[in-house]
Design a protein around this motif. Structure first.
Motif, mmCIF file in Angstrom:
data_model
loop_
_atom_site.group_PDB
_atom_site.id
_atom_site.type_symbol
_atom_site.label_atom_id
_atom_site.label_comp_id
_atom_site.label_asym_id
_atom_site.label_seq_id
_atom_site.Cartn_x
_atom_site.Cartn_y
_atom_site.Cartn_z
ATOM 1 N N TYR A 1 0.827 -1.196 0.000
ATOM 2 C CA TYR A 1 0.000 0.000 0.000
ATOM 3 C C TYR A 1 0.868 1.255 0.000
ATOM 4 O O TYR A 1 0.590 2.230 -0.723
ATOM 5 C CB TYR A 1 -0.927 0.006 1.222
ATOM 6 C CG TYR A 1 -1.729 1.271 1.366
ATOM 7 C CD1 TYR A 1 -2.764 1.568 0.489
ATOM 8 C CD2 TYR A 1 -1.430 2.188 2.380
ATOM 9 C CE1 TYR A 1 -3.491 2.744 0.614
ATOM 10 C CE2 TYR A 1 -2.162 3.358 2.509
ATOM 11 C CZ TYR A 1 -3.192 3.634 1.624
ATOM 12 O OH TYR A 1 -3.914 4.800 1.751
ATOM 13 N N ALA A 2 1.943 1.240 0.797
ATOM 14 C CA ALA A 2 2.850 2.388 0.838
ATOM 15 C C ALA A 2 3.436 2.679 -0.541
ATOM 16 O O ALA A 2 3.557 3.839 -0.953
ATOM 17 C CB ALA A 2 3.958 2.137 1.854
ATOM 18 N N ASP A 3 3.786 1.624 -1.260
ATOM 19 C CA ASP A 3 4.325 1.814 -2.614
ATOM 20 C C ASP A 3 3.290 2.456 -3.533
ATOM 21 O O ASP A 3 3.627 3.282 -4.399
ATOM 22 C CB ASP A 3 4.774 0.474 -3.194
ATOM 23 C CG ASP A 3 6.002 -0.095 -2.494
ATOM 24 O OD1 ASP A 3 6.717 0.679 -1.822
ATOM 25 O OD2 ASP A 3 6.238 -1.318 -2.611
ATOM 26 N N LEU A 4 2.012 2.079 -3.350
ATOM 27 C CA LEU A 4 0.956 2.606 -4.211
ATOM 28 C C LEU A 4 0.696 4.084 -3.963
ATOM 29 O O LEU A 4 0.447 4.844 -4.901
ATOM 30 C CB LEU A 4 -0.339 1.814 -3.991
ATOM 31 C CG LEU A 4 -0.375 0.371 -4.512
ATOM 32 C CD1 LEU A 4 -1.633 -0.333 -4.032
ATOM 33 C CD2 LEU A 4 -0.318 0.358 -6.035
ATOM 34 N N VAL A 5 0.746 4.512 -2.694
ATOM 35 C CA VAL A 5 0.370 5.888 -2.373
ATOM 36 C C VAL A 5 1.556 6.853 -2.375
ATOM 37 O O VAL A 5 1.356 8.068 -2.304
ATOM 38 C CB VAL A 5 -0.358 5.967 -1.003
ATOM 39 C CG1 VAL A 5 -1.607 5.122 -1.020
ATOM 40 C CG2 VAL A 5 0.563 5.582 0.134
ATOM 41 N N GLU A 6 2.766 6.317 -2.462
ATOM 42 C CA GLU A 6 3.943 7.178 -2.347
ATOM 43 C C GLU A 6 3.959 8.298 -3.389
ATOM 44 O O GLU A 6 4.379 9.429 -3.112
ATOM 45 C CB GLU A 6 5.209 6.345 -2.474
ATOM 46 C CG GLU A 6 6.486 7.131 -2.214
ATOM 47 C CD GLU A 6 7.687 6.225 -2.146
ATOM 48 O OE1 GLU A 6 8.645 6.584 -1.444
ATOM 49 O OE2 GLU A 6 7.665 5.148 -2.791
ATOM 50 N N VAL A 7 3.473 7.998 -4.592
ATOM 51 C CA VAL A 7 3.531 9.000 -5.667
ATOM 52 C C VAL A 7 2.609 10.187 -5.403
ATOM 53 O O VAL A 7 2.804 11.261 -5.972
ATOM 54 C CB VAL A 7 3.171 8.365 -7.032
ATOM 55 C CG1 VAL A 7 4.219 7.355 -7.439
ATOM 56 C CG2 VAL A 7 1.786 7.728 -6.980
ATOM 57 N N VAL A 8 1.614 10.021 -4.554
ATOM 58 C CA VAL A 8 0.677 11.114 -4.282
ATOM 59 C C VAL A 8 0.757 11.623 -2.845
ATOM 60 O O VAL A 8 0.323 12.739 -2.571
ATOM 61 C CB VAL A 8 -0.787 10.691 -4.596
ATOM 62 C CG1 VAL A 8 -0.961 10.444 -6.078
ATOM 63 C CG2 VAL A 8 -1.195 9.469 -3.789
#
Length: 280
Positions: A253-260
């Motif tokens: 999940y952290a990888d998914l939201v890191e960009v935003v």
């Protein structure tokens, strides 16, 4: 016949959710198979057969939308007593289609599924209507105030006036009833709402984290699901003692939201580290 294997339930649910035309009744019954270990293939077939049997008792082509609504009210709400009450919100069975068919009690959305599936099989122009806070059923042209008929299966199929629908929306959100709220609900939209109810039920009962985990896992199988479900799954796994599995979900999940949102990503990675540390 033995109950479904959990992996088989997930496989069947995923395949149906990705079908060109998902079958609402089948999806709801597979949710039941996930939550109720006693529901086997024979029980699933029996539930489908019960929907068919009820549809066979609807009078042949009653007429316009109002006549269809009245025919279903007399059959389901009257003769068979399908309805709901406040205590039904506290029972998991109220969100499981096979149990609602057996008990003839349930949440508004599951009772609406019964109405829709029975009426559809009988040839009615029917669909679910996902009003904010209260699911109902529509007959006739969607959004046509003069010809669309709304019924509330939770109240035994009572026909709603325009004012009734406005009060339901205002009571749930404080907002006005908008024409877009009267559009037909797609099968996946209905199932997502059912799974949200199940997850909310489980969240209020920490001892039933197993139900919450099943609700999240099925929700993740629906196309275009929210990324935050990964976080919810990770947190549930950690709570249930699966520190490695939970940490992996949190990191994903952290990888998914890191960009935003780098701040949220960093916070979730710290939670994952803390989960792994529990193994020491």
């Amino acid at each position: 016949m033995s109950a479904y294997d959990p992996a088989e339930v997930r496989r069947l649910f995923s395949a149906e959710a990705r079908a060109e035309r998902p079958d609402l009744a089948m999806l709801c019954l597979l949710v039941g198979a996930a939550m109720d270990p006693e529901l086997d293939e024979a029980g699933l077939d029996a539930a489908q057969a019960e929907l068919d049997r009820l549809a066979g008792e609807v009078p042949f082509r009653p007429g316009g939308a109002g006549a269809w609504a009245e025919a279903l009210r007399e059959l389901l709400g009257g003769r068979y007593g399908f309805h709901g009450s406040a205590p039904d919100y506290q029972r998991l069975e109220s969100s499981l289609l096979h149990q609602v068919l057996a008990r003839r009690r349930g949440l508004p959305i599951l009772l609406s599924v019964v109405w829709v599936e029975v009426a559809r099989r009988a040839g009615a122009p029917v669909y679910g209507v996902a009003l904010p806070g209260h699911f109902v059923v529509g007959f006739g042209p969607p959004g046509d105030i003069g010809r669309q008929v709304l019924v509330d299966p939770f109240e035994g199929g009572r026909v709603l006036t325009g004012g009734d629908a406005e009060l339901l929306v205002a009571g749930a959100t404080g907002a006005r009833l908008e024409p877009s709220m009267l559009a037909p609900a797609e099968p996946l939209e209905v199932v997502v709402r059912i799974l949200n109810n199940i997850r909310s039920w489980a969240a209020a009962r920490p001892e039933r984290s197993d139900v919450g985990l099943w609700g999240v896992e099925l929700s993740l199988l629906i196309p275009s699901h929210p990324a935050r479900l990964r976080y919810e799954k990770g947190a549930l796994l950690v709570r249930r003692g699966d520190f490695v599995g939970g940490a992996a979900e949190l990191e994903e999940y952290a990888d998914l939201v890191e960009v935003v949102d780098e701040g949220t990503a960093e916070r979730v990675r710290r939670e994952a580290q803390a989960a792994r540390a529990m193994l020491n």
